[in-house]
Every structure is written in structure tokens, then in C-alpha cells.
Design an enzyme around this catalytic site. Sequence first.
Site, PDB file in Angstrom:
ATOM      1  N   HIS A 120      24.357  18.435 -26.507  1.00  0.00           N
ATOM      2  CA  HIS A 120      24.060  19.665 -25.775  1.00  0.00           C
ATOM      3  C   HIS A 120      24.175  19.441 -24.271  1.00  0.00           C
ATOM      4  O   HIS A 120      24.693  20.283 -23.528  1.00  0.00           O
ATOM      5  CB  HIS A 120      22.656  20.165 -26.144  1.00  0.00           C
ATOM      6  CG  HIS A 120      22.330  21.495 -25.561  1.00  0.00           C
ATOM      7  ND1 HIS A 120      21.563  21.653 -24.432  1.00  0.00           N
ATOM      8  CD2 HIS A 120      22.713  22.748 -25.934  1.00  0.00           C
ATOM      9  CE1 HIS A 120      21.464  22.943 -24.152  1.00  0.00           C
ATOM     10  NE2 HIS A 120      22.149  23.630 -25.039  1.00  0.00           N
ATOM     11  N   HIS A 138      27.449  27.546 -21.601  1.00  0.00           N
ATOM     12  CA  HIS A 138      26.439  28.571 -21.307  1.00  0.00           C
ATOM     13  C   HIS A 138      26.994  29.601 -20.322  1.00  0.00           C
ATOM     14  O   HIS A 138      28.061  29.418 -19.761  1.00  0.00           O
ATOM     15  CB  HIS A 138      25.184  27.931 -20.714  1.00  0.00           C
ATOM     16  CG  HIS A 138      24.544  26.953 -21.650  1.00  0.00           C
ATOM     17  ND1 HIS A 138      24.806  25.612 -21.607  1.00  0.00           N
ATOM     18  CD2 HIS A 138      23.698  27.154 -22.688  1.00  0.00           C
ATOM     19  CE1 HIS A 138      24.133  25.010 -22.563  1.00  0.00           C
ATOM     20  NE2 HIS A 138      23.455  25.910 -23.244  1.00  0.00           N
ATOM     21  N   HIS A 147      26.367  27.582 -30.069  1.00  0.00           N
ATOM     22  CA  HIS A 147      25.048  27.257 -30.602  1.00  0.00           C
ATOM     23  C   HIS A 147      24.976  27.455 -32.116  1.00  0.00           C
ATOM     24  O   HIS A 147      24.254  26.742 -32.796  1.00  0.00           O
ATOM     25  CB  HIS A 147      23.955  28.043 -29.875  1.00  0.00           C
ATOM     26  CG  HIS A 147      23.710  27.542 -28.480  1.00  0.00           C
ATOM     27  ND1 HIS A 147      24.401  28.019 -27.398  1.00  0.00           N
ATOM     28  CD2 HIS A 147      22.896  26.567 -27.997  1.00  0.00           C
ATOM     29  CE1 HIS A 147      23.998  27.371 -26.304  1.00  0.00           C
ATOM     30  NE2 HIS A 147      23.088  26.478 -26.633  1.00  0.00           N
ATOM     31  N   HIS A 286      15.976  34.324 -23.816  1.00  0.00           N
ATOM     32  CA  HIS A 286      16.427  32.956 -24.098  1.00  0.00           C
ATOM     33  C   HIS A 286      16.020  32.005 -22.984  1.00  0.00           C
ATOM     34  O   HIS A 286      15.397  30.976 -23.217  1.00  0.00           O
ATOM     35  CB  HIS A 286      17.944  32.918 -24.311  1.00  0.00           C
ATOM     36  CG  HIS A 286      18.528  31.553 -24.109  1.00  0.00           C
ATOM     37  ND1 HIS A 286      19.151  31.181 -22.934  1.00  0.00           N
ATOM     38  CD2 HIS A 286      18.538  30.454 -24.901  1.00  0.00           C
ATOM     39  CE1 HIS A 286      19.529  29.918 -23.045  1.00  0.00           C
ATOM     40  NE2 HIS A 286      19.172  29.448 -24.224  1.00  0.00           N
ATOM     41  N   HIS A 290      13.010  28.837 -22.535  1.00  0.00           N
ATOM     42  CA  HIS A 290      13.270  27.485 -22.015  1.00  0.00           C
ATOM     43  C   HIS A 290      12.283  27.176 -20.897  1.00  0.00           C
ATOM     44  O   HIS A 290      11.727  26.077 -20.816  1.00  0.00           O
ATOM     45  CB  HIS A 290      14.707  27.374 -21.485  1.00  0.00           C
ATOM     46  CG  HIS A 290      15.710  27.064 -22.557  1.00  0.00           C
ATOM     47  ND1 HIS A 290      15.914  25.793 -23.055  1.00  0.00           N
ATOM     48  CD2 HIS A 290      16.585  27.856 -23.233  1.00  0.00           C
ATOM     49  CE1 HIS A 290      16.866  25.831 -23.988  1.00  0.00           C
ATOM     50  NE2 HIS A 290      17.287  27.064 -24.112  1.00  0.00           N
ATOM     51  N   PHE A 300      18.822  21.760 -19.284  1.00  0.00           N
ATOM     52  CA  PHE A 300      19.769  21.759 -20.397  1.00  0.00           C
ATOM     53  C   PHE A 300      20.276  20.361 -20.754  1.00  0.00           C
ATOM     54  O   PHE A 300      20.826  20.167 -21.836  1.00  0.00           O
ATOM     55  CB  PHE A 300      20.949  22.694 -20.125  1.00  0.00           C
ATOM     56  CG  PHE A 300      20.595  24.145 -20.312  1.00  0.00           C
ATOM     57  CD1 PHE A 300      19.342  24.527 -20.771  1.00  0.00           C
ATOM     58  CD2 PHE A 300      21.510  25.146 -20.039  1.00  0.00           C
ATOM     59  CE1 PHE A 300      19.005  25.867 -20.948  1.00  0.00           C
ATOM     60  CE2 PHE A 300      21.189  26.493 -20.215  1.00  0.00           C
ATOM     61  CZ  PHE A 300      19.937  26.843 -20.664  1.00  0.00           C
ATOM     62  N   HIS A 313      16.514  28.318 -30.844  1.00  0.00           N
ATOM     63  CA  HIS A 313      17.893  28.795 -30.884  1.00  0.00           C
ATOM     64  C   HIS A 313      18.260  29.485 -32.185  1.00  0.00           C
ATOM     65  O   HIS A 313      19.181  30.293 -32.232  1.00  0.00           O
ATOM     66  CB  HIS A 313      18.871  27.677 -30.524  1.00  0.00           C
ATOM     67  CG  HIS A 313      19.203  27.744 -29.079  1.00  0.00           C
ATOM     68  ND1 HIS A 313      20.164  28.592 -28.595  1.00  0.00           N
ATOM     69  CD2 HIS A 313      18.641  27.142 -28.012  1.00  0.00           C
ATOM     70  CE1 HIS A 313      20.196  28.495 -27.279  1.00  0.00           C
ATOM     71  NE2 HIS A 313      19.281  27.624 -26.891  1.00  0.00           N
TER      72      HIS A 313
HETATM   73 CU1  C2O Z   1      22.343  25.586 -24.948  1.00  0.00          CU
HETATM   74 CU2  C2O Z   1      19.110  27.507 -24.950  1.00  0.00          CU
HETATM   75  O1  C2O Z   1      20.653  26.478 -24.458  1.00  0.00           O
END
Ligand code: C2O
Length: 415
Positions: A120, A138, A147, A286, A290, A300, A313
Site C-alpha cells: 500500500h 489515491h 483497493h 474515508h 484515517h 498512507f 476499506h
Molecule cells: Cu489506500 Cu484508505 O487508503
Amino acid sequence: METGRILLLSCVFALLVCYSGTGVRAAPVKITFDGCKPGRVGLGTDGPLMHCCPPMPKGPIVDFVPVRNMSKPLRVRKALQCLEGEELEIYVQKLRKGYALMRALPLDDPRCLEQHRMCHCAHSTGAYTCQGVGVDIHFGWLFYPFHRFFLYFHERILQHLLGDPDFTLHFWNWDNAGQGGCGKPGDIIPPMYADPTQHSTFHHNRHNRTYHPDLVVDLWVDAWNETRLPGGFSKEVTKARNLETMHWAMITLKDAPEGFSGRVYRAGYPRVTPYVGAGTLEVSAHGALHKWVGIDMDDFSFAAGDPLFYPHHENIDRLWDVWRNLSPNNTVPNDPDFLDAEFLFYDENIVLRRMKARHALDMSAFGYEYEDVPNVEWLTQGKGDAGVAPPADEMPQLAEDLSELTLSDGSERTF
Ligand code: C2O
């Protein structure tokens, strides 16, 4: 003369075909491991240089196209907060065992948790280059397909380690405030990921607020700059604001700069500052999650080292489909540079697989579906009448309300 003219015309034509207005040759992003190099989250030279390149494959790359096995029922990814009794007990045991096994693999085994983190990370730091430019999956239209594949192979590896081909990772239903479904709120940290005595499913580098089992997550956290940090509001206000954020992200798209899917992103397009170009759900709930979980999850290059990343996710993955089913207008881009974007992932046998975004679109081909959870809260509420709406200049005005359309067509829908 005539030949010269034809030549000139064909050159102009070729230029028109091959080059977009930005001078970049129109082509899909293709991930290749060659030339992978350390990179940084974000632009500039501020952040630490991250070394996240994957081990090179030992054999050939094998194309992957998901095909549903019709002799098997779809596996159901369920809402974590609604599991109970024996089902919950068995699930938690398998989850712990799966992650213990995944963590115990050698560090250079592409199936170990640390390599999932690095995978990732590599896709977030410009480690891979396409037409000479670093790639970030992203903040654009590759967000959802990337994802989906990432979660799918993560789950396949857990199944393999557990010797259980039916093991299914369940999702964190953080957009459910607790009125629908099993009647239990999903907007708190899932307890099976919050037990510090269970090393395999826990992660220490999270913000302190994640240690409060009843604290409602804040989906209205500003993920794209540092001015709106989580917390400081009552439970009622936070819940109401969460529904407004979801309503905006899923329904009120009219004025959103990049719509639901995110910006057009072709080979050679420059990377952007985090969250510029992200679609409505990516940029809001989203990113907020995070940031709410915080520390590693908020970076990330480290986020996918926290097992909580995966159920988070899965909810995004689920909401992608929920959004597509909300209205016939909610379609994914049909541009070949989206559909033919290519990704590489190691499978459970350490075979490197290559796949295209177009093959991520039909979830059932992967053999799973999501439990139908009646998330009508943000569909019918959250329209701004709670008086806690985000300032108009930060989130677009509530304009065209698709929920009315959806609900008045006579069909009963639950989300
Ligand atoms: Cu690849 Cu929630 O990020």
C-alpha cells in the site's frame, strides 16, 4: 505535394489521438515493478523517504481475471457490529489466528502483513513510475479498483493461511449510527480490533481516542488539511454530522469538483497534494476515518500495517457498490484509460498476478457480496436540517436530492 499534405494531416491526427491537452500521451496507468524506487507520501521533500518496493517475482507474471464459481454460494462480508454469539466467537478466533500467521511469515514473504503495508505504501509514494512520473492510486479514479483487488488478495492470503477457503473478512460499518439493522451502532471502533492484549489484531500506533470503546467516530474530520481535527462535539452532534457527511458524499454530488469516482488519472499525469482530486467519499468519510484512528492509519505509508485498515476499506468497497445501486446515473468511468489500468498483486502462492481495473467492477465475480445493512439513515436524514452542516464553502450545497428519486420509484431498498 499531395503526399506532403497527407503526411502533415496524419501527423496532426496522430497528435490529436495520442496527446491530451496537457501534453501527456493518453494511456492507462500500468503498475510495473521495474525501476521501483523509494518515495514520499505527498509532494515535495518534506516527508521521510519510504522504502516500500516489493520483492521481485521468482516466476512469470500471470494474468488474473476473477470468475465466479457458480457451484458455490457467494461469501457474505458482514457488518462486524452485528456478529454475535457463537458466530462472533469463531470469527474473532479465526481473525486472531489469521493475523498471527500473517505476521509470523518471513519479512521478505510478500504475503506477510508488513509486505501488505509496504504494498500500500508503494502505491501511495510514487514508488512506481509510469511514463516517467510517480504513480499514486489515491486521489483519483483508481482508488476503488485498486483497493478492491488489494482487499481481495489480502483475504485470499488469510484464507490460505487458515486453511479455510470460506473465511471472509467482515466490514466496519462506520456509517451506521445504530438505528437500522441489528440496532447496534457501527460508528465506534470494532472491539475485536481494539483489544491491546491481542497482539495480532491490535496496533499500538493509534490516537488515544481509539482507546475509548464508546467514542463515536467523527466522519466530518477534515482529511485534506489540518484545520478541522476530530472531537470536541457531543455524541448527538457528531452522529448528525456524520450522516450529513455521508449524505453529501453519496447523494449530493452535483457541485463536487471530482464527483464520486475522483479525478481522471492517466499514465504520466502528475501526482497531487493529498486529497486534491479525490472523489466525494474518498475525500470525506474515508479520509476522516484515517485521521480519526490516527498516527499510522493517518499516514498512507503505514496505514495498511494496522489490521483495522482492512475492515475500514471493506466499508469503502461496499459503499462503492451501494453508490452504484443508488441511481442509474451512478456509473463508473467508461474511459479505456480507467478500464485498462493495470495492477500487480501477489496471490496466496506468491505468484504475481496482473489485472485490469475493468475486472474489479463486478463484485460477484470475486465470489463475495456484502450483507444488506439498512443504512437508510444517511439516505433519508443528513440533509442539513440538523443545523450542523459543514460550511457551504467547504462542502457543496445540497442540491439535487437523489434519495427522493430512489425512494419514490416504488422499489423497496435497503442499504
Ligand atoms: Cu489506500 Cu484508505 O487508503
